[in-house]
Motif scaffolding. Structure first.
Motif, short mmCIF file in Angstrom:
data_model
loop_
_atom_site.label_atom_id
_atom_site.label_comp_id
_atom_site.label_asym_id
_atom_site.label_seq_id
_atom_site.Cartn_x
_atom_site.Cartn_y
_atom_site.Cartn_z
N ARG A 286 -3.58 -8.28 -6.65
CA ARG A 286 -4.89 -8.94 -6.69
C ARG A 286 -5.48 -8.96 -8.09
NH1 ARG A 286 -7.56 -6.42 -1.11
NH2 ARG A 286 -5.96 -7.25 0.31
N LYS A 287 -4.70 -9.41 -9.03
CA LYS A 287 -5.13 -9.62 -10.42
C LYS A 287 -5.46 -8.33 -11.15
CE LYS A 287 -7.19 -13.97 -8.90
NZ LYS A 287 -8.43 -14.77 -8.77
N HIS A 288 -4.95 -7.20 -10.64
CA HIS A 288 -5.17 -5.92 -11.29
C HIS A 288 -3.88 -5.11 -11.33
CE1 HIS A 288 -9.34 -6.92 -10.19
NE2 HIS A 288 -9.69 -6.13 -11.19
N ILE A 289 -3.80 -4.23 -12.32
CA ILE A 289 -2.73 -3.23 -12.32
C ILE A 289 -3.18 -2.14 -11.36
CG2 ILE A 289 -1.44 -1.56 -13.69
CD1 ILE A 289 -1.93 -3.32 -16.12
N LYS A 290 -2.57 -2.12 -10.19
CA LYS A 290 -3.02 -1.23 -9.12
C LYS A 290 -2.59 0.20 -9.36
CE LYS A 290 -5.00 -0.76 -5.07
NZ LYS A 290 -6.42 -1.12 -4.84
N VAL B 17 -2.88 5.87 -9.23
CA VAL B 17 -3.75 4.70 -9.09
C VAL B 17 -4.47 4.44 -10.41
CG1 VAL B 17 -5.71 3.71 -7.85
CG2 VAL B 17 -4.04 5.11 -6.63
N ILE B 18 -4.45 3.17 -10.87
CA ILE B 18 -5.06 2.81 -12.14
C ILE B 18 -6.24 1.86 -11.94
CG2 ILE B 18 -4.66 1.63 -14.34
CD1 ILE B 18 -1.82 2.66 -14.29
N ASN B 19 -6.02 0.77 -11.16
CA ASN B 19 -7.08 -0.22 -10.89
C ASN B 19 -7.70 -0.76 -12.18
OD1 ASN B 19 -7.05 -0.53 -8.09
ND2 ASN B 19 -8.30 1.30 -7.77
N ALA B 20 -6.85 -1.27 -13.07
CA ALA B 20 -7.32 -1.82 -14.34
C ALA B 20 -6.97 -3.29 -14.44
CB ALA B 20 -6.69 -1.05 -15.50
N ASP B 21 -7.70 -4.00 -15.27
CA ASP B 21 -7.38 -5.41 -15.52
C ASP B 21 -6.02 -5.50 -16.20
OD1 ASP B 21 -9.79 -6.22 -14.47
OD2 ASP B 21 -10.83 -6.22 -16.41
N ILE B 22 -5.35 -6.60 -15.94
CA ILE B 22 -4.01 -6.81 -16.53
C ILE B 22 -4.15 -7.04 -18.03
CG2 ILE B 22 -1.95 -8.26 -16.51
CD1 ILE B 22 -2.53 -8.85 -13.59
N ASN B 23 -3.47 -6.22 -18.79
CA ASN B 23 -3.58 -6.27 -20.24
C ASN B 23 -2.22 -5.97 -20.85
OD1 ASN B 23 -4.02 -4.65 -22.95
ND2 ASN B 23 -5.83 -5.96 -22.68
N GLN B 24 -1.83 -6.76 -21.84
CA GLN B 24 -0.51 -6.61 -22.46
C GLN B 24 -0.33 -5.22 -23.05
OE1 GLN B 24 0.42 -9.45 -25.57
NE2 GLN B 24 2.15 -8.23 -26.31
N ASP C 52 0.82 -1.21 0.00
CA ASP C 52 0.00 0.00 0.00
C ASP C 52 0.85 1.26 0.00
OD1 ASP C 52 -1.98 -1.84 0.16
OD2 ASP C 52 -2.67 -1.32 2.16
N ASP C 53 1.95 1.24 0.77
CA ASP C 53 2.80 2.42 0.86
C ASP C 53 3.53 2.69 -0.45
OD1 ASP C 53 4.18 0.06 1.24
OD2 ASP C 53 5.76 0.97 2.46
N VAL C 54 3.66 1.66 -1.30
CA VAL C 54 4.34 1.83 -2.59
C VAL C 54 3.39 2.43 -3.63
CG1 VAL C 54 5.46 0.64 -4.51
CG2 VAL C 54 6.01 -0.01 -2.17
N PHE C 55 2.18 1.83 -3.78
CA PHE C 55 1.33 2.34 -4.86
C PHE C 55 0.74 3.71 -4.54
CE2 PHE C 55 -1.98 -0.39 -2.70
CZ PHE C 55 -2.93 0.60 -2.44
N ARG C 56 0.81 4.13 -3.27
CA ARG C 56 0.38 5.50 -2.95
C ARG C 56 1.32 6.55 -3.53
NH1 ARG C 56 -0.35 3.59 2.52
NH2 ARG C 56 -2.49 2.93 2.89
N THR C 57 2.55 6.15 -3.85
CA THR C 57 3.52 7.10 -4.42
C THR C 57 3.32 7.32 -5.91
OG1 THR C 57 5.17 5.35 -4.90
CG2 THR C 57 5.23 6.35 -2.71
N GLY C 58 2.45 6.52 -6.54
CA GLY C 58 2.23 6.64 -7.97
C GLY C 58 0.80 7.04 -8.30
#
Length: 259
Positions: A183-187, A154-161, A146-152
């Motif tokens: 959790r199966k998402h690009i956070k 937020v996307i919350n998208a399905d994983i897609n090439q 959590d402390d890492v993705f707060r620095t960027g």
């Protein structure tokens, strides 16, 4: 003066030696080795004064210092202690034991869901490797990031090439940071990672590799790096690098280490 040493005493000595060895490794990795040596010298003096010389006054003073010092050590080395407990809980042997007490089993459905996570990441890394596009992907496991993705961002998208490739496209505003998969998402993307200051890192490896190693040392996450200079694919896991991987090797590593 002779001491009777039994099997229990031998086991006791071995366990203490093993504990001190792992504490030594932990302190060495965190660049706190001098503090560890100082603590060990103080403990040896305390044991010598109180147990061998039996100096009651000095021994009682050192006893009080030791009782207070334990709290000070916990405060001083809280990050190292947290890292140690994370690594202990994430260790594969302990995870296998915990799985025996849980009802989770890797069914065919779970394998298919796993492939939906792994295959797009592998294919995106392969494509970026051919085009020498730099990338840094962090896959969360047990330790929360959590402390890492707060620095960027937020996307919350399905994983897609294609989405992964667009994030790390050279003109993208997020390409310099790390992408976090949770959790199966690009956070999130464009995240800032802790940089490892390990002196053993080969000089040809750049800042992305140091950041990948840093997050793998502080958590149980898997960090995937695509080099912008050579296009080679590397993985940092449990504080160790696996360099110059093929797509098949990357897929194998992710399959073995992700649930």
């Amino acid at each position: 003066m002779f001491f009777e040493i039994g099997l229990k005493d031998i086991i006791d000595i071995l366990l203490v030696a093993l504990m001190l060895y792992y504490i030594y490794r932990l302190m060495r990795e965190s660049r706190s080795l001098n503090a560890f040596v100082g603590i060990m010298i103080f403990v040896m003096v305390w044991l010598f004064v109180s147990q061998i010389l039996e100096m009651r006054l000095l021994g009682s003073i050192l006893d009080k210092l030791v009782s207070v010092g334990v709290i000070g050590i916990i405060v001083l080395f809280q990050e190292e202690i947290r890292k140690f407990l994370y690594n202990l809980g994430a260790h594969q042997r302990f995870r296998k034991i915990s799985d025996l007490f849980s009802s989770r089993s890797k069914t065919e459905k779970n394998r298919q869901e796993q492939k939906q996570i792994i295959i797009p990441i592998v294919m995106a890394c392969l494509s970026m490797s051919k085009g020498k596009v730099g990338a840094l992907i962090v896959v969360e496991r047990v330790s929360p990031l959590d402390d890492v993705f707060r620095t960027g961002e937020v996307i919350n998208a399905d994983i897609n090439q294609r989405l992964i490739e667009n994030i790390f496209f050279k003109n993208s505003p997020l390409h310099d940071g790390a992408m976090v998969v949770s959790r199966k998402h690009i956070k999130a993307a464009g995240c800032i990672l802790p940089v490892s200051h390990d002196l053993d890192i080969p000089k040809e490896l750049g800042l992305r590799h140091r950041a990948a190693l840093g997050i793998s040392q502080e958590s149980d996450a898997i960090a995937i790096v695509v080099s912008e200079e050579t296009g080679s694919i590397s993985v940092a896991i449990r504080g160790n690098f696996q360099l110059r991987l093929s797509a098949e090797e990357l897929e194998s590593i992710l399959t073995q280490n992700l649930e």
